[in-house]
Write an enzyme that holds these catalytic residues in place. Structure first.
Site, PDB file in Angstrom:
ATOM      1  CG  ASP A   1      -1.726   1.134   1.364  1.00 28.81           C
ATOM      2  OD1 ASP A   1      -2.356   1.540   0.408  1.00 28.81           O
ATOM      3  OD2 ASP A   1      -1.881   2.026   2.269  1.00 28.81           O
ATOM      4  CB  SER A   2       0.419   4.810  -0.368  1.00 25.73           C
ATOM      5  OG  SER A   2      -0.942   4.841   0.232  1.00 25.73           O
TER       6      SER A   2
ATOM      7  CE1 TYR B   1       2.515   5.303  -3.389  1.00 22.44           C
ATOM      8  CE2 TYR B   1       1.354   3.416  -4.012  1.00 22.44           C
ATOM      9  CZ  TYR B   1       2.471   4.021  -3.787  1.00 22.44           C
ATOM     10  OH  TYR B   1       3.851   3.197  -3.549  1.00 22.44           O
ATOM     11  N   GLY B   2      -2.667   8.791  -3.411  1.00 25.13           N
ATOM     12  CA  GLY B   2      -4.331   9.226  -3.931  1.00 25.13           C
ATOM     13  C   GLY B   2      -4.065  10.673  -4.792  1.00 25.13           C
TER      14      GLY B   2
ATOM     15  CB  CYS C   1      -2.970   0.914  -2.294  1.00 29.51           C
ATOM     16  SG  CYS C   1      -2.997   2.491  -2.735  1.00 29.51           S
ATOM     17  CG  ASN C   2      -9.524   0.707  -3.463  1.00 29.71           C
ATOM     18  OD1 ASN C   2     -10.385   0.348  -4.059  1.00 29.71           O
ATOM     19  ND2 ASN C   2      -9.301   0.610  -2.132  1.00 29.71           N
TER      20      ASN C   2
ATOM     21  CD  GLU D   1      -2.760   8.633   6.967  1.00 29.51           C
ATOM     22  OE1 GLU D   1      -2.187   9.532   6.900  1.00 29.51           O
ATOM     23  OE2 GLU D   1      -2.536   7.650   6.116  1.00 29.51           O
TER      24      GLU D   1
ATOM     25  CB  CYS E   1     -10.064   4.826   0.250  1.00 30.32           C
ATOM     26  SG  CYS E   1      -8.579   5.288   1.045  1.00 30.32           S
ATOM     27  CB  THR E   2      -6.745   0.343   2.154  1.00 23.39           C
ATOM     28  OG1 THR E   2      -5.850   1.324   1.729  1.00 23.39           O
ATOM     29  CG2 THR E   2      -6.392  -0.697   0.762  1.00 23.39           C
ATOM     30  CG  HIS E   3      -7.009   5.052   5.095  1.00 25.75           C
ATOM     31  ND1 HIS E   3      -5.961   4.791   4.058  1.00 25.75           N
ATOM     32  CD2 HIS E   3      -5.917   6.187   5.943  1.00 25.75           C
ATOM     33  CE1 HIS E   3      -4.775   5.099   4.368  1.00 25.75           C
ATOM     34  NE2 HIS E   3      -4.972   6.100   5.364  1.00 25.75           N
TER      35      HIS E   3
HETATM   36  N1  DGL Z   1      -4.369   3.434   0.481  1.00 22.62           N
HETATM   37  C1  DGL Z   1      -4.809   4.496  -0.467  1.00 22.62           C
HETATM   38  C2  DGL Z   1      -6.170   3.950  -1.146  1.00 22.62           C
HETATM   39  O1  DGL Z   1      -6.621   2.947  -0.873  1.00 22.62           O
HETATM   40  C3  DGL Z   1      -5.246   5.825   0.399  1.00 22.62           C
HETATM   41  C4  DGL Z   1      -4.329   6.648   1.006  1.00 22.62           C
HETATM   42  C5  DGL Z   1      -3.309   7.363  -0.181  1.00 22.62           C
HETATM   43  O2  DGL Z   1      -3.873   8.135  -0.822  1.00 22.62           O
HETATM   44  O3  DGL Z   1      -2.322   6.815  -0.475  1.00 22.62           O
HETATM   45  O4  DGL Z   1      -6.540   4.585  -2.213  1.00 22.62           O
END
Ligand code: DGL
Length: 269
Positions: free
Chosen positions: A12-13, A44-45, A75-76, A156, A188-190
């Site tokens: 993931d990011s 990454y978003g 990570c999406n 976060e 989104c994984t969060h």
């Molecule tokens: N993990 C990212 C996702 O699932 C969200 C956090 C990011 O933007 O890096 O899109």
């Protein structure tokens, strides 16, 4: 040759993908997991597709060196931007999973002639990957997607319960776009961490689709079908990050359910 005892690489990011790693560990407790959080480059978003692709390939090299049998893009944003390239690069060396395809398969089996909502980062929503895949299913489904960039920093910072976070979530969810939907994809994984607050808004009237559970189930089905489930009693979990801070380590408790030690790994040397 892939062996059942080989580890599963999950990336993931940052720390958010640990929600997926947690679901995998719960469903497949015998598997060894190597987790990579690209904390030097998060989020990454908001990044370009080209940048996310470059980071993803670097991380795959780490997993391939460690002979991972599966690489799971947890990570999406990276799933949207880099899946095709990663699959091409990895080839037969490992099976590549992402967090989008299992959700699309689940939707194909569950919904017809209705509207589905999606919330995610700007990268995920802007890529239109979910639209293309869901509208291509032939189930007469419509996808309504909304970028909700405030949610990642809010989570976060630990703002999960309470009125501030509920107000921000409601503000996004009350947009006309997200009315009259049967289900909402937490893209989104969060977001599994705010599933309850999202459900509060819809009062149980909309299905909330949490990809972490669906992805773990699909990974288990793949391993079982291909006789790749680890039966050895010796498994391990390892957690790497491209930039270490104490606060990343503390965040693991929120996303993984327990605080784990993060090992720093320099991606670009
Ligand atoms: N993990 C990212 C996702 O699932 C969200 C956090 C990011 O933007 O890096 O899109």
């Amino acid at each position: 040759m892939t062996k059942a005892s080989d580890p599963i690489g999950i990336f993931d990011s940052g720390i958010g993908g640990l929600t997926v790693a947690k679901a995998v560990r719960q469903l497949l407790p015998n598997e060894s997991i190597i987790y990579f959080g690209d904390t030097a480059h998060l989020p990454y978003g908001d990044k370009s597709t080209a940048a996310i692709q470059a980071y993803s390939i670097k991380i795959c090299d780490v997993f391939l060196q460690r002979k991972c049998k599966v690489i799971l893009i947890a990570c999406n944003s990276a799933s949207a931007a880099a899946t095709d390239l990663v699959k091409e690069y990895v080839g037969k060396r490992a099976k590549v999973f992402n967090v989008i395809e299992p959700v699309v398969n689940y939707i194909r089996e569950t919904y017809r002639k209705t509207s589905i909502g999606l919330i995610g980062t700007k990268q995920t929503v802007g890529s239109k990957v979910y639209e293309t895949k869901i509208e291509g299913l032939g189930n007469e489904l419509q996808l309504q997607s909304l970028a909700t960039p405030l949610l990642v920093p809010m989570i976060e910072e630990g703002f999960l319960q309470g009125t501030i976070s509920q107000d921000i979530i409601n503000e996004y969810l009350k947009k006309p776009l997200l009315q009259d939907i049967s289900a909402l994809i937490l893209g989104c994984t969060h977001y599994p961490l705010i599933k309850k607050q999202v459900d509060n808004y819809y009062n149980g009237k909309v299905d909330i689709i949490d990809s972490s559970q669906i992805v773990a189930a699909s990974l288990r089905a793949y391993l079982e079908y291909n006789l790749l489930t680890n039966t050895s009693i010796e498994s391990f979990n390892e957690f790497m990050v491209s930039d270490y801070t104490q606060s990343f380590e503390e965040l693991t408790k929120l996303f993984f359910g327990e605080q784990v030690h993060l090992e720093k790994y320099r991606l670009w040397e």
